[in-house]
Design a protein around this motif. Sequence first.
Motif, PDB file in Angstrom:
ATOM      1  N   ARG A   1      -0.758  12.145   7.234  1.00  0.00           N
ATOM      2  CA  ARG A   1      -1.221  11.518   6.749  1.00  0.00           C
ATOM      3  C   ARG A   1      -0.193   9.985   5.928  1.00  0.00           C
ATOM      4  O   ARG A   1      -1.293   9.247   5.784  1.00  0.00           O
ATOM      5  CB  ARG A   1      -1.436  11.755   4.877  1.00  0.00           C
ATOM      6  CG  ARG A   1      -2.974  11.564   4.083  1.00  0.00           C
ATOM      7  CD  ARG A   1      -3.283  12.331   3.771  1.00  0.00           C
ATOM      8  NE  ARG A   1      -4.459  13.263   3.729  1.00  0.00           N
ATOM      9  CZ  ARG A   1      -5.048  13.867   3.462  1.00  0.00           C
ATOM     10  NH1 ARG A   1      -5.227  14.602   2.269  1.00  0.00           N
ATOM     11  NH2 ARG A   1      -6.165  15.067   3.930  1.00  0.00           N
ATOM     12  N   ALA A   2       0.627  10.774   5.364  1.00  0.00           N
ATOM     13  CA  ALA A   2       1.614   9.768   4.552  1.00  0.00           C
ATOM     14  C   ALA A   2       2.505   8.819   5.375  1.00  0.00           C
ATOM     15  O   ALA A   2       3.040   7.269   5.315  1.00  0.00           O
ATOM     16  CB  ALA A   2       2.918  10.723   4.033  1.00  0.00           C
TER      17      ALA A   2
ATOM     18  N   GLU B   1      -0.522  16.411   5.507  1.00  0.00           N
ATOM     19  CA  GLU B   1       0.069  15.860   4.303  1.00  0.00           C
ATOM     20  C   GLU B   1       1.421  14.385   4.287  1.00  0.00           C
ATOM     21  O   GLU B   1       0.959  13.388   4.238  1.00  0.00           O
ATOM     22  CB  GLU B   1       0.712  16.861   3.080  1.00  0.00           C
ATOM     23  CG  GLU B   1      -0.458  17.302   2.401  1.00  0.00           C
ATOM     24  CD  GLU B   1      -1.451  16.231   1.863  1.00  0.00           C
ATOM     25  OE1 GLU B   1      -1.177  15.149   1.762  1.00  0.00           O
ATOM     26  OE2 GLU B   1      -3.058  16.779   1.964  1.00  0.00           O
TER      27      GLU B   1
ATOM     28  N   ARG C   1       2.183   6.820  -6.829  1.00  0.00           N
ATOM     29  CA  ARG C   1       1.189   8.118  -7.175  1.00  0.00           C
ATOM     30  C   ARG C   1       1.853   9.216  -6.926  1.00  0.00           C
ATOM     31  O   ARG C   1       1.223  10.354  -7.347  1.00  0.00           O
ATOM     32  CB  ARG C   1       0.026   7.506  -6.860  1.00  0.00           C
ATOM     33  CG  ARG C   1      -0.988   8.573  -6.657  1.00  0.00           C
ATOM     34  CD  ARG C   1      -2.547   8.535  -5.773  1.00  0.00           C
ATOM     35  NE  ARG C   1      -2.299   8.344  -5.006  1.00  0.00           N
ATOM     36  CZ  ARG C   1      -2.589   9.158  -4.055  1.00  0.00           C
ATOM     37  NH1 ARG C   1      -2.491  10.268  -4.489  1.00  0.00           N
ATOM     38  NH2 ARG C   1      -2.116   8.848  -2.468  1.00  0.00           N
ATOM     39  N   ILE C   2       1.987   9.664  -4.984  1.00  0.00           N
ATOM     40  CA  ILE C   2       2.463  11.081  -5.093  1.00  0.00           C
ATOM     41  C   ILE C   2       3.546  11.836  -5.692  1.00  0.00           C
ATOM     42  O   ILE C   2       3.760  12.585  -5.722  1.00  0.00           O
ATOM     43  CB  ILE C   2       3.185  11.222  -3.395  1.00  0.00           C
ATOM     44  CG1 ILE C   2       2.171  10.702  -2.433  1.00  0.00           C
ATOM     45  CG2 ILE C   2       4.121  12.029  -2.930  1.00  0.00           C
ATOM     46  CD1 ILE C   2       2.497  10.527  -0.694  1.00  0.00           C
TER      47      ILE C   2
ATOM     48  N   GLN D   1       0.717  -1.641  -0.155  1.00  0.00           N
ATOM     49  CA  GLN D   1       0.119   0.244   0.172  1.00  0.00           C
ATOM     50  C   GLN D   1       0.783   1.097   0.073  1.00  0.00           C
ATOM     51  O   GLN D   1       0.388   2.181  -0.992  1.00  0.00           O
ATOM     52  CB  GLN D   1      -0.855   0.109   0.671  1.00  0.00           C
ATOM     53  CG  GLN D   1      -1.761   1.473   1.630  1.00  0.00           C
ATOM     54  CD  GLN D   1      -1.548   2.044   1.893  1.00  0.00           C
ATOM     55  OE1 GLN D   1      -0.646   1.840   3.003  1.00  0.00           O
ATOM     56  NE2 GLN D   1      -2.332   3.405   1.472  1.00  0.00           N
ATOM     57  N   LYS D   2       1.908   1.276   1.266  1.00  0.00           N
ATOM     58  CA  LYS D   2       3.447   2.282   1.124  1.00  0.00           C
ATOM     59  C   LYS D   2       3.372   2.538  -0.196  1.00  0.00           C
ATOM     60  O   LYS D   2       3.644   3.944  -0.850  1.00  0.00           O
ATOM     61  CB  LYS D   2       4.064   2.363   2.089  1.00  0.00           C
ATOM     62  CG  LYS D   2       2.944   2.243   3.652  1.00  0.00           C
ATOM     63  CD  LYS D   2       2.704   3.838   3.614  1.00  0.00           C
ATOM     64  CE  LYS D   2       2.314   4.172   4.598  1.00  0.00           C
ATOM     65  NZ  LYS D   2       1.729   5.985   5.304  1.00  0.00           N
TER      66      LYS D   2
ATOM     67  N   LEU E   1       0.739   4.306  -2.960  1.00  0.00           N
ATOM     68  CA  LEU E   1       0.927   5.145  -2.264  1.00  0.00           C
ATOM     69  C   LEU E   1       2.760   6.652  -2.597  1.00  0.00           C
ATOM     70  O   LEU E   1       2.177   7.733  -3.363  1.00  0.00           O
ATOM     71  CB  LEU E   1       1.088   5.630  -0.502  1.00  0.00           C
ATOM     72  CG  LEU E   1       0.464   7.466  -0.227  1.00  0.00           C
ATOM     73  CD1 LEU E   1      -0.844   7.954  -0.789  1.00  0.00           C
ATOM     74  CD2 LEU E   1       0.397   7.139   1.214  1.00  0.00           C
ATOM     75  N   PHE E   2       3.667   6.452  -2.628  1.00  0.00           N
ATOM     76  CA  PHE E   2       5.124   6.631  -2.421  1.00  0.00           C
ATOM     77  C   PHE E   2       4.756   6.948  -4.313  1.00  0.00           C
ATOM     78  O   PHE E   2       5.604   7.922  -5.102  1.00  0.00           O
ATOM     79  CB  PHE E   2       5.936   6.491  -2.580  1.00  0.00           C
ATOM     80  CG  PHE E   2       6.170   6.835  -0.021  1.00  0.00           C
ATOM     81  CD1 PHE E   2       5.643   7.912   0.460  1.00  0.00           C
ATOM     82  CD2 PHE E   2       5.410   5.955   0.532  1.00  0.00           C
ATOM     83  CE1 PHE E   2       5.617   8.216   1.203  1.00  0.00           C
ATOM     84  CE2 PHE E   2       5.389   5.625   1.887  1.00  0.00           C
ATOM     85  CZ  PHE E   2       5.702   7.334   2.199  1.00  0.00           C
TER      86      PHE E   2
ATOM     87  N   SER F   1      -2.337  15.618  -5.298  1.00  0.00           N
ATOM     88  CA  SER F   1      -0.946  15.307  -4.734  1.00  0.00           C
ATOM     89  C   SER F   1      -1.368  16.686  -3.438  1.00  0.00           C
ATOM     90  O   SER F   1      -1.824  17.331  -3.733  1.00  0.00           O
ATOM     91  CB  SER F   1       0.019  16.286  -5.887  1.00  0.00           C
ATOM     92  OG  SER F   1       0.985  16.995  -5.498  1.00  0.00           O
TER      93      SER F   1
END
Length: 206
Positions: free
Chosen positions: A106-107, A103, A26-27, A19-20, A23-24, A55
């Motif tokens: 959240r990360a 943010e 996509r960021i 998942q991480k 996430l990273f 973003s």
Amino acid sequence: MVLVLLLAFSVISWGMIFQKLGLFGRIRRESDQFLRIFRATRGVANPQALASAGSPFASVYASGFRELQNQINPNGVGGAGATGHLKSLSAVTVSMQLASAEEVRRAEKGMSWLATTASVSPFIGLFGTVWGIIDAFAGLGGAGTATLRAVAPGISEALFTTAAGLFTAIPAVIFYNHFLQNIRDLGGRLDTFALEVAAQIEKTFT
């Protein structure tokens, strides 16, 4: 029971790792796209005119833009550069810094689980090993025969839990450090971006 517990830790940790990673990734993609568009735009643009709204940089910029609008256009009429006077640049900067901190938080979600898995799993495996060796020697004493053939299966099964604990903990340690570095980099880039936006606002409105 020890192996089932370690399996649960491992499954949840790998789910968090994947998942991480997504996430990273996509960021990184959305942030690079947003920064390209932002730096190619002259002046202070409306956030809706910029792409990659998901973003973290877009959220920070939108927060600063809202504070800017409240200062130069309190009635909500017109655009950012229409009329009005910038009252406090520091208020705009603080607004973006608060959004940046949110943010980053959240990360960071889920990182505590990886840290717990990395620190606890070896001890759970060691507990299973100690318990298994005690059980093996207890059985050896009851059998009354002190041969390697009699005790080896129980000890080997006990040692397997130590290996399982390390197998669970090592990936958690590696990816925890990797993600922690990503979060630190993200926080630093967001802080730098907030200063960049503040400088652009100051140049445009003062």
